[in-house]
Design a protein around this motif. Structure first.
Motif, mmCIF file in Angstrom:
data_model
loop_
_atom_site.group_PDB
_atom_site.id
_atom_site.type_symbol
_atom_site.label_atom_id
_atom_site.label_comp_id
_atom_site.label_asym_id
_atom_site.label_seq_id
_atom_site.Cartn_x
_atom_site.Cartn_y
_atom_site.Cartn_z
ATOM 1 N N ARG A 25 1.418 -0.975 0.493
ATOM 2 C CA ARG A 25 0.038 0.309 0.308
ATOM 3 C C ARG A 25 1.067 1.182 -0.072
ATOM 4 N N LEU A 26 0.697 2.073 -1.157
ATOM 5 C CA LEU A 26 1.599 3.402 -1.460
ATOM 6 C C LEU A 26 0.619 4.249 -0.429
ATOM 7 N N SER A 27 1.315 5.188 0.113
ATOM 8 C CA SER A 27 0.596 6.752 0.643
ATOM 9 C C SER A 27 1.003 7.658 0.275
ATOM 10 N N CYS A 28 0.264 8.544 -0.468
ATOM 11 C CA CYS A 28 0.879 9.988 -0.448
ATOM 12 C C CYS A 28 0.643 11.658 0.459
ATOM 13 N N ALA A 29 1.295 11.714 0.384
ATOM 14 C CA ALA A 29 0.498 12.864 2.535
ATOM 15 C C ALA A 29 0.678 14.511 1.272
ATOM 16 N N VAL A 30 -0.652 15.170 1.347
ATOM 17 C CA VAL A 30 -0.431 16.265 1.119
ATOM 18 C C VAL A 30 -0.302 17.295 1.723
ATOM 19 N N SER A 31 0.805 17.546 2.000
ATOM 20 C CA SER A 31 0.527 19.545 2.919
ATOM 21 C C SER A 31 1.209 20.644 1.766
ATOM 22 N N GLY A 32 0.444 21.548 2.618
ATOM 23 C CA GLY A 32 1.339 22.819 2.292
ATOM 24 C C GLY A 32 -0.871 23.763 1.939
ATOM 25 N N ARG A 33 -0.739 24.918 1.412
ATOM 26 C CA ARG A 33 -2.026 25.548 1.134
ATOM 27 C C ARG A 33 -3.274 24.844 0.179
ATOM 28 N N THR A 34 -3.922 24.283 0.554
ATOM 29 C CA THR A 34 -4.097 23.056 -0.070
ATOM 30 C C THR A 34 -6.088 23.180 0.200
ATOM 31 N N PHE A 35 -6.412 24.944 -0.125
ATOM 32 C CA PHE A 35 -7.293 24.987 0.351
ATOM 33 C C PHE A 35 -8.242 24.676 -0.806
ATOM 34 N N ARG A 36 -8.006 24.925 -1.431
ATOM 35 C CA ARG A 36 -8.941 24.150 -2.822
ATOM 36 C C ARG A 36 -8.483 22.984 -3.666
ATOM 37 N N ARG A 37 -10.264 22.574 -3.903
ATOM 38 C CA ARG A 37 -10.255 21.224 -3.859
ATOM 39 C C ARG A 37 -9.637 20.110 -5.254
ATOM 40 N N TYR A 38 -8.990 19.080 -5.171
ATOM 41 C CA TYR A 38 -7.083 18.462 -5.826
ATOM 42 C C TYR A 38 -8.102 16.990 -5.987
ATOM 43 N N ALA A 39 -8.108 16.756 -7.598
ATOM 44 C CA ALA A 39 -8.346 15.130 -7.917
ATOM 45 C C ALA A 39 -6.830 14.754 -7.763
ATOM 46 N N MET A 40 -6.044 13.935 -7.226
ATOM 47 C CA MET A 40 -4.863 12.959 -7.400
ATOM 48 C C MET A 40 -4.782 11.671 -8.106
ATOM 49 N N GLY A 41 -3.818 11.439 -8.542
ATOM 50 C CA GLY A 41 -3.078 10.661 -9.872
ATOM 51 C C GLY A 41 -2.312 10.006 -9.010
ATOM 52 N N TRP A 42 -1.406 8.504 -9.591
ATOM 53 C CA TRP A 42 -0.622 7.530 -9.538
ATOM 54 C C TRP A 42 -0.377 7.538 -11.013
ATOM 55 N N PHE A 43 0.868 7.448 -10.602
ATOM 56 C CA PHE A 43 2.022 6.929 -12.255
ATOM 57 C C PHE A 43 3.145 6.438 -12.008
ATOM 58 N N ARG A 44 3.365 6.089 -13.086
ATOM 59 C CA ARG A 44 4.918 4.927 -12.310
ATOM 60 C C ARG A 44 5.434 5.026 -13.632
ATOM 61 N N GLN A 45 7.081 4.743 -13.483
ATOM 62 C CA GLN A 45 7.571 4.785 -14.639
ATOM 63 C C GLN A 45 8.550 3.849 -14.628
ATOM 64 N N ALA A 46 8.780 2.888 -15.191
ATOM 65 C CA ALA A 46 9.908 2.018 -15.394
ATOM 66 C C ALA A 46 11.304 2.750 -16.225
ATOM 67 N N PRO A 47 12.194 1.498 -15.664
ATOM 68 C CA PRO A 47 13.492 2.115 -16.357
ATOM 69 C C PRO A 47 13.376 1.923 -18.131
ATOM 70 N N GLY A 48 13.576 2.688 -18.705
ATOM 71 C CA GLY A 48 14.209 3.001 -20.051
ATOM 72 C C GLY A 48 12.325 2.957 -20.722
ATOM 73 N N LYS A 49 11.775 3.306 -19.907
ATOM 74 C CA LYS A 49 10.168 3.429 -20.393
ATOM 75 C C LYS A 49 9.528 4.720 -19.765
ATOM 76 N N GLU A 50 8.759 4.928 -20.403
ATOM 77 C CA GLU A 50 7.621 6.342 -20.504
ATOM 78 C C GLU A 50 7.313 6.309 -19.033
ATOM 79 N N ARG A 51 6.897 7.097 -18.096
ATOM 80 C CA ARG A 51 5.608 7.947 -17.418
ATOM 81 C C ARG A 51 4.180 7.477 -18.444
ATOM 82 N N GLU A 52 3.723 6.268 -17.095
ATOM 83 C CA GLU A 52 2.638 6.085 -17.549
ATOM 84 C C GLU A 52 1.382 6.306 -16.298
#
Length: 127
Positions: free
Chosen positions: A18-45
């Motif tokens: 299970r991966l976690s992503c903590a968001v901090s700072g000025r988060t007074f607006r709404r936001y969508a979140m995404g996860w991407f990945r990049q394998a060696p020698g490949k583009e981010r997907e």
């Protein structure tokens, strides 16, 4: 705004992480979140995305049925539960934030539309 991923590691095929992503700072607006990945020698997907409400997340076909993205707005944290991991899931995983208008649950798989990124966490799946 800052994004910090955690939870990566080395596991055997078939295991879960299970991966976690903590968001901090000025988060007074709404936001969508995404996860991407990049394998060696490949583009981010694109891997998965979730809107502010958490309804109807969006997944890449390669992870559908195995990965689940969720969020806890009270904690400003997004999670990626990864089950039945395969060696081809090996990559650096990044979370990303996309500011959205109030009332919007629009999701996008396009990395260029995300406004902020984390530093990434390595996931390695051995066969």
């Amino acid at each position: 705004v800052q994004l910090v991923e955690s939870g990566g590691g080395l596991v055997q095929a078939g295991a879960s992480l299970r991966l976690s992503c903590a968001v901090s700072g000025r988060t007074f607006r709404r936001y969508a979140m995404g996860w991407f990945r990049q394998a060696p020698g490949k583009e981010r997907e694109f891997v998965a995305a979730i809107g502010w409400s958490g309804i109807s997340p969006y997944y890449a076909e390669s992870v559908k049925g195995r990965f689940t993205i969720t969020r806890d707005n009270a904690k400003n944290t997004v999670y990626l539960q990864m089950n039945s991991l395969k060696p081809e899931d090996t990559a650096v995983y990044y979370c990303a934030l996309n500011w959205v208008p109030i009332g919007s649950d629009r999701l996008t798989p396009l990395s260029a539309e995300y406004d902020s990124w984390g530093q990434g966490t390595q996931v390695t799946v051995s066969s």
